[in-house]
Structure formats: structure tokens, C-alpha cells
Design a protein around this motif. Structure first.
Motif, PDB file in Angstrom:
ATOM      1  N   ASN A 105       0.773  -1.222   0.019  1.00 32.76           N
ATOM      2  CA  ASN A 105       0.055  -0.202  -0.017  1.00 32.76           C
ATOM      3  C   ASN A 105       1.084   1.242  -0.134  1.00 32.76           C
ATOM      4  O   ASN A 105       0.691   2.381  -0.810  1.00 32.76           O
ATOM      5  CB  ASN A 105      -0.979   0.144   1.222  1.00 32.76           C
ATOM      6  N   GLN A 106       1.944   1.393   1.097  1.00 32.81           N
ATOM      7  CA  GLN A 106       2.737   2.415   0.988  1.00 32.81           C
ATOM      8  C   GLN A 106       3.415   2.604  -0.323  1.00 32.81           C
ATOM      9  O   GLN A 106       3.744   3.808  -0.752  1.00 32.81           O
ATOM     10  CB  GLN A 106       3.752   2.069   1.991  1.00 32.81           C
ATOM     11  N   ILE A 107       3.975   1.517  -0.662  1.00 30.12           N
ATOM     12  CA  ILE A 107       4.955   1.623  -1.997  1.00 30.12           C
ATOM     13  C   ILE A 107       3.887   2.268  -3.263  1.00 30.12           C
ATOM     14  O   ILE A 107       4.391   3.155  -3.944  1.00 30.12           O
ATOM     15  CB  ILE A 107       5.148   0.295  -2.641  1.00 30.12           C
ATOM     16  N   GLU A 108       2.586   1.789  -3.304  1.00 27.18           N
ATOM     17  CA  GLU A 108       1.697   2.208  -4.017  1.00 27.18           C
ATOM     18  C   GLU A 108       1.526   3.798  -4.056  1.00 27.18           C
ATOM     19  O   GLU A 108       1.408   4.479  -5.176  1.00 27.18           O
ATOM     20  CB  GLU A 108       0.289   1.552  -4.373  1.00 27.18           C
ATOM     21  N   LYS A 109       1.528   4.196  -2.890  1.00 33.33           N
ATOM     22  CA  LYS A 109       1.271   5.516  -2.291  1.00 33.33           C
ATOM     23  C   LYS A 109       2.473   6.557  -2.855  1.00 33.33           C
ATOM     24  O   LYS A 109       2.286   7.543  -3.494  1.00 33.33           O
ATOM     25  CB  LYS A 109       0.894   6.007  -0.957  1.00 33.33           C
ATOM     26  N   ALA A 110       3.455   5.910  -2.768  1.00 33.79           N
ATOM     27  CA  ALA A 110       4.581   6.643  -2.805  1.00 33.79           C
ATOM     28  C   ALA A 110       5.002   6.945  -4.383  1.00 33.79           C
ATOM     29  O   ALA A 110       5.509   7.683  -4.849  1.00 33.79           O
ATOM     30  CB  ALA A 110       5.773   6.034  -2.032  1.00 33.79           C
ATOM     31  N   THR A 111       4.822   5.737  -5.053  1.00 31.96           N
ATOM     32  CA  THR A 111       5.437   5.839  -6.501  1.00 31.96           C
ATOM     33  C   THR A 111       4.386   5.425  -7.271  1.00 31.96           C
ATOM     34  O   THR A 111       4.712   5.530  -8.460  1.00 31.96           O
ATOM     35  CB  THR A 111       6.447   4.549  -6.567  1.00 31.96           C
ATOM     36  N   GLY A 112       3.206   5.019  -6.928  1.00 25.59           N
ATOM     37  CA  GLY A 112       2.200   4.643  -7.866  1.00 25.59           C
ATOM     38  C   GLY A 112       2.015   3.607  -8.557  1.00 25.59           C
ATOM     39  O   GLY A 112       1.359   3.295  -9.581  1.00 25.59           O
TER      40      GLY A 112
END
Lengths: 301, 333
Positions: free
Chosen positions: A257-264
Motif C-alpha cells: 500500500n505504501q509503495i503504491e502511495k509513494a510511487t504509484g
């Protein structure tokens, strides 16, 4: 940070469930060397029994105790009637019988109570106390109940003559028989206990995943992963493995989830939960089959 | 177990080929719906044969053959949908892809045996729908929606309708695959496969490259099941992730056990059985409700489950093996 703690807490709650089911799996494994593929569906069936009892107007905890007792009896009966004749049968036969049991439990539950998803009440008060926002009352309750159950099991196996006899029957059936332990009945009792512990897990998790005949599929897979991580023959290891897997599962989803938020970039999320379990299972089985706490078994040919 | 008598094999083949053409003569026996039903039986028989090659002849238990079926079906569907590949060209493609996938899965499976392999494949079967729904694959697989295809068209203006053509397409594929499997099993490689099943250690000592045989068998088995998957994608003209759930793998296992573990004819019986019970479960359920007056929804899986357990007690060799044993006992007595 708070979100992380929240995920951690819910991971512990899930972990408690996995620990219970994993313990049930290990109890059957150590005494018979079988992996019970029907464990999850048996627990699901027990949960439906408790739902039915509550529907008839019983209090949650009364229904809980009755359902667990009923599961115990069912477990004993399954061992005596279905598995006893398979003593010494080839692995394929045993696996097929377990799959048959799985199919029967699943379809019977669907036939009796329908495949509609049902809500399942939580026995714990709604009030938010203590760690408000981080851990919900139900999650805390789940952890407490499972810890109590695990503690009781530990006391039973460690300090009662019957527990000692059961351990003896699992560890060395021939010797146990020679000193007068009724090994056959000990195996049946072990099955009953495993079914009862599974029932506790099912009843505790039903509020979170809702009640339906397929609710335990993923949980069973995670429980297998937990048991493998702890070393499949080690009850304490299974419990620790359960908590590890529960937290790991939520952390993986959180990190994704965090990765998706940070990098899309979407890599992993809640939709890949079972795939994560598959990877854990295959990884542990091939790289470290003894798990974290298991003993390496040397086979003599 | 003995081979099927050659004389009878030819009779069966002739009947199978002539059957759709008899529609004008026996309109009650032959119908398009029945042809389609038999086509699904043929597809199931191929899938069960794939599982049988692995479990029955090589002794590696798989509870996850639905995964390879899914890979085959999706390979075919994507090729037809995205690249406009003709349906008959999808079979070799599906076979190749599934062989590679099966071979790769066979590598870790080498280290596992018995219950552990069952567990690993069980995990595979459970996670297949989720893998198919994976976000990055969505452009290819169509996500939850799946892919809608068209049925195989009749080539060269042959005087067949769609169902008749599908039937012949499946029948010819099945004959080729069974012929190949039969030849393989009666060769050095087949005997090596069975030697590994019967006594791993002894086979190893005899100089059989057990690791290579096991992984290649895994690959071939996956390829067979994958071809069945590709056929089913053409036949049903639709693929969606949730149709490849865990129960699909269970159904193959049922077909294997009911038909006969380690028997080619058994695979056919298993395929027929699987479709029959799947289709008649509704009828049995209404019979119990209306005629016996029981308020109980008996689903196909309850019957399957009871049957699985009973078979393990009474006929661990499956129906074909059981009937053969019975026959032999009668003859002797």
C-alpha cells in the motif's frame, strides 16, 4: 505510524486465528503423520452450528461452549468411523479421503444453511477502551480467547495424566501401548481436541470474515503456512508461526500500500493474500522444511 | 492393469465417429446438446489423463491441476482474443506454455513427497483465481470479467453444425493424446516413470535419472491438462478467473480416483463420470426433495465426497481397476 500499529494489531488478531488452526493441524500431524486438508471446513461447520444455536435464542458463550463440545464429538466420530479403517493406507488414499471430507463439510453447510453470506455477532462489548483506534475490542478479545485456549491446552498436555498419555501415544505408539495406554482412543481424542480448537478459531474469525461455507479456505492455507514456519511437528512453533504469519501478511499488504502511495506502482495488496501464502508454503517446504523450531528428521533406508 | 482389448477399441472408435451422423436416424439418441455434453466429457477425460500421468503413473500427488487447466485456457483465450490466432493453433501453444510452467513447478516439487507435495499443490489450487485477477495481468486476462470468445467455426464448408464440429475436434485431439500417452507409457520412459512411483530408491539405484523424469513428467502432465483447458476455452467460449477455483482441482481428483489411478481407460471413465454427476446433481437434488420428501439440498459435492471416501475403502483402484479385479475373481472362482 498509527496506521502501522493498527495493521500490526490486526495482524496479531489474525495471527491468533492462524495459530489456533495451525495448532489443530499439528496435533493431528504429530499423532498420525497426516495433513488434515479438511480442518478448515470442519471449523466452518462448527461455526455454523454455533450460529444455529444462537439463532435458536441461546447466549453467545453458551452457543460457543456447546458448538465446541459438538465439534469435539464430531472429531472423535470422524476419526473412529472414517479414518480408522485407513490405518496404513497409501498417502494418496488418505489425501483423497480428506478431500472428500472437505467436500462433504462444505456442501453440507451450503445445503443446510445456504451459501448466502451471513453476519456473525461479536461477543465483545462495543466500547473503545485503552488502545482506542489501534486495536478494536473484537481483535483484543480474539487474542485473549485464543491465548486462554492455548494456555488451557498447554496445561492439559503438560500436567494431566490423560495429556501425558496422549503425548506418549503420539510420540511412540508401540511403547505407549506396552505400558497400557489405549493408543487408538488417544488418537481419536486428539482428533476431537483438534476439531474443538479449530471450532474456537472459526467462531472467533467469523465476525471478521463473515459466515459463509468458503470462509476458511484462505485461513486454512495461512494456517498451513504457520505450521510449516514453526516446524510442522512442533505445537509451540505452530503458535509462534501463526502470529508471525498473521503480522507478516498484514505488513506485506501495508508495505504494498505504501509503495503504491509513494510511487504509484501497484505491486501487492489485499488481493494477493493467498499468493503470499502459496509463496511462503513453497519457500519453507523447499528451503527449510524443518521450519524455525522443528527437528530435522533423518530417515534411515 | 491390462490394456484395453484392441478389437473393442476399434469398435468404440467407429461408433464414436459415426455417432453424430446418426442424427437423422435416431433423433432421440443424438442431439446437439448431447454432442456438446460428450465434448465436455472428452475434455474432462484429457484433463484427468494429465493428472493420471503424474499421480497415477509417476506417484506425485497433485491437488492443483486446476492451475494448469487455467493456464492452458488462458493461453488459448489470450492468443485468440489479442492475437487472433486460429483456435486449432492454440493447442500446441497451450501445451508448450503449460509444459514450461509444469516443469518449473516440478523443480521445487522434487524435494517434496506425499503429503507435502499435496500441500504445495493445494496452495497452488487455492491461489489460482487470485493470480489470474492480479492487476498487472488485467490487460491480458480481462480481470474479473474474463474473456469472451467465439466457438470454433466449421472449416472448408464441411456439412457439420457447430456442435458436431466441436465434437470431432475434441475427439481427434483426445485420440491423438491418448495414443501418445499409451506409446509413452509402453516405452522405456514410461517404465522408468512407473519404476519411480513403485520404488523411488530402487529406480534411482538402477540408473534412472529420477530428478529429470519427475520434472519432465510434471511438465507433460501439465501440458495434457493445459490442452484440455485450451479445448474448454474454445468449447465454452468464455474464461473467467472464478471458474478455476479449488473445486475444479477437486473434480479432476475425483475423476482420477473414480476412473482409476494408473489406468488410461480409467481416465476416460473418470472424465465421463465427472460430467455426468456434475450435470445430474440438480436432478438428484430435486428427486430427494420432491419424491422422497426430504427438505435437504444435496449438492454434487456431497455425493462426490461420500463417493470418494467409499471408493477409497472398497475400490482403491477406481471403477476400472475394481471391475477388473471382480472380473478376475469371478473367472478364477
Amino acid at each position: 505510524m498509527e496506521q502501522l500499529l493498527e495493521q500490526l494489531a490486526s495482524g496479531l488478531a489474525n495471527g491468533a486465528i492462524y495459530a489456533c488452526v495451525a495448532l489443530a493441524l499439528v496435533m493431528i500431524y504429530v499423532s498420525t503423520d497426516h495433513l488434515n486438508f479438511a480442518q478448515g471446513e470442519m471449523a466452518m461447520f462448527s461455526t455454523y452450528i454455533s450460529w444455529q444455536l444462537m439463532n435458536w435464542g441461546l447466549n453467545f458463550w453458551v452457543a460457543f461452549v456447546l458448538a465446541v463440545l459438538a465439534s469435539f464429538v464430531l472429531g472423535v466420530l470422524i476419526e473412529r468411523i472414517i479414518l480408522r479403517p485407513l490405518h496404513g493406507a497409501p498417502v494418496l488414499s488418505v489425501v483423497v479421503v480428506f478431500i472428500g471430507l472437505l467436500a462433504i463439510c462444505n456442501s453440507m453447510a451450503g445445503a443446510i444453511w445456504s451459501y448466502l453470506i451471513k453476519e456473525y455477532p461479536s461477543p465483545f462489548p462495543k466500547s473503545t477502551f485503552g488502545f482506542a483506534g489501534v486495536i478494536g475490542p473484537h481483535q483484543l478479545g480474539v487474542v485473549l480467547v485464543t491465548l486462554v485456549v492455548l494456555g488451557l491446552l498447554f496445561l492439559f498436555f503438560r500436567y494431566t495424566p490423560l495429556g501425558l498419555a496422549m503425548r506418549a501415544a503420539a510420540q511412540n505408539p508401540q511403547m505407549a501401548r506396552l505400558v497400557g495406554v489405549r493408543v487408538d482412543w488417544m488418537l481419536a481424542l486428539g482428533w476431537g481436541l483438534a476439531a474443538a480448537v479449530g471450532a474456537v478459531a472459526g467462531i472467533m474469525v467469523a465476525h471478521i470474515v463473515y459466515l459463509d461455507p468458503n470462509m476458511m479456505g484462505g485461513i486454512l492455507l495461512y494456517a498451513f503456512a504457520s505450521a510449516l514456519i514453526g516446524g510442522i511437528g512442533n505445537p509451540g512453533g505452530a503458535v509462534v508461526g501463526g502470529f508471525i504469519v498473521g503480522v507478516l501478511e498484514n505488513m506485506v499488504a501495508y508495505a504494498g500500500n505504501q509503495i503504491e502511495k509513494a510511487t504509484g506502482v501497484y505491486i501487492i495488496g489485499n488481493g494477493e493474500k493467498l499468493t503470499v501464502a502459496l509463496i511462503i508454503v513453497i519457500f519453507v517446504l523447499t528451503v527449510k522444511p524443518a521450519g524455525l523450531f522443528g527437528r530435522v528428521v533423518v530417515k534411515r533406508v | 492393469m491390462p490394456a484395453f482389448p484392441k478389437k473393442w477399441l476399434w469398435v468404440v472408435l467407429v461408433v464414436a465417429f459415426a455417432w453424430p451422423l446418426l442424427e437423422p436416424v435416431f433423433p432421440d439418441v443424438v442431439s446437439n446438446y448431447r454432442l456438446f455434453l460428450v465434448s465436455t466429457m472428452i475434455i474432462a477425460a484429457i484433463a484427468v489423463l494429465g493428472l493420471n500421468l503424474l499421480t497415477g503413473f509417476n506417484g506425485q500427488i497433485s491437488l492443483g491441476h486446476g492451475a494448469f487447466y487455467a493456464v492452458g485456457a488462458y493461453t488459448a483465450a489470450i492468443l485468440m482474443d489479442k492475437l487472433n490466432v486460429p483456435y486449432y493453433a492454440t493447442l500446441p501453444a497451450a501445451a508448450a506454455v503449460c509444459f514450461v510452467v509444469g516443469y518449473l513447478f516440478g523443480q521445487p516439487a522434487l524435494k517434496l513427497e506425499g503429503h507435502y507435495l499435496a500441500l504445495a499443490t493445494f496452495a497452488l489450487a487455492l491461489s489460482v483465481p487470485q493470480i489470474l485477477k492480479y492487476k498487472w495481468l488485467e490487460d491480458l486476462t480481462g480481470g474479473v470479467q474474463g474473456i469472451v470468445l467465439s466457438k470454433p467455426e466449421v472449416p472448408f464448408d464441411l456439412p457439420f453444425n457447430e456442435d458436431q464440429w466441436l465434437y470431432y475436434y475434441c475427439l481427434v485431439t483426445m485420440i491423438v493424446l491418448f495414443w501418445a500417452a499409451n506409446n509413452m507409457l509402453n516405452s522405456r520412459s514410461g517404465r522408468a516413470m512407473m519404476a519411480i512411483r513403485d520404488h523411488y530408491m530402487a529406480a534411482d539405484t538402477m540408473g534412472i535419472n529420477t530428478a529429470r523424469y519427475k520434472t519432465v513428467t510434471f511438465g507433460i502432465s501439465a501440458a495434457y491438462t493445459g490442452i484440455a483447458g485450451a479445448l474448454s476455452a474454445s468449447a465454452i467460449a468464455f474464461v473467467a478467473p472464478d471458474s478455476f477455483n479449488f473445486f475444479l482441482s477437486i473434480k479432476f481428483l475425483i475423476g482420477l480416483v473414480v476412473g482409476g489411478v494408473g489406468s488410461l481407460v480409467g481416465s476416460v471413465v473418470g472424465g465421463i463420470f465427472y460430467v455426468l454427476v456434475d450435470n445430474s446433481a440438480q436432478a438428484i437434488s430435486t428427486y430427494i426433495k420432491n419424491d422422497l420428501g426430504l427438505q435437504f439440498d444435496l449438492s454434487a459435492y456431497t455425493i462426490f465426497g461420500i463417493l470418494l471416501i467409499l471408493l477409497m475403502y472398497l475400490m482403491p483402484q477406481g471403477i476400472v481397476g475394481g471391475v477388473y479385479m471382480l472380473f478376475r475373481r469371478l473367472r478364477r472362482g
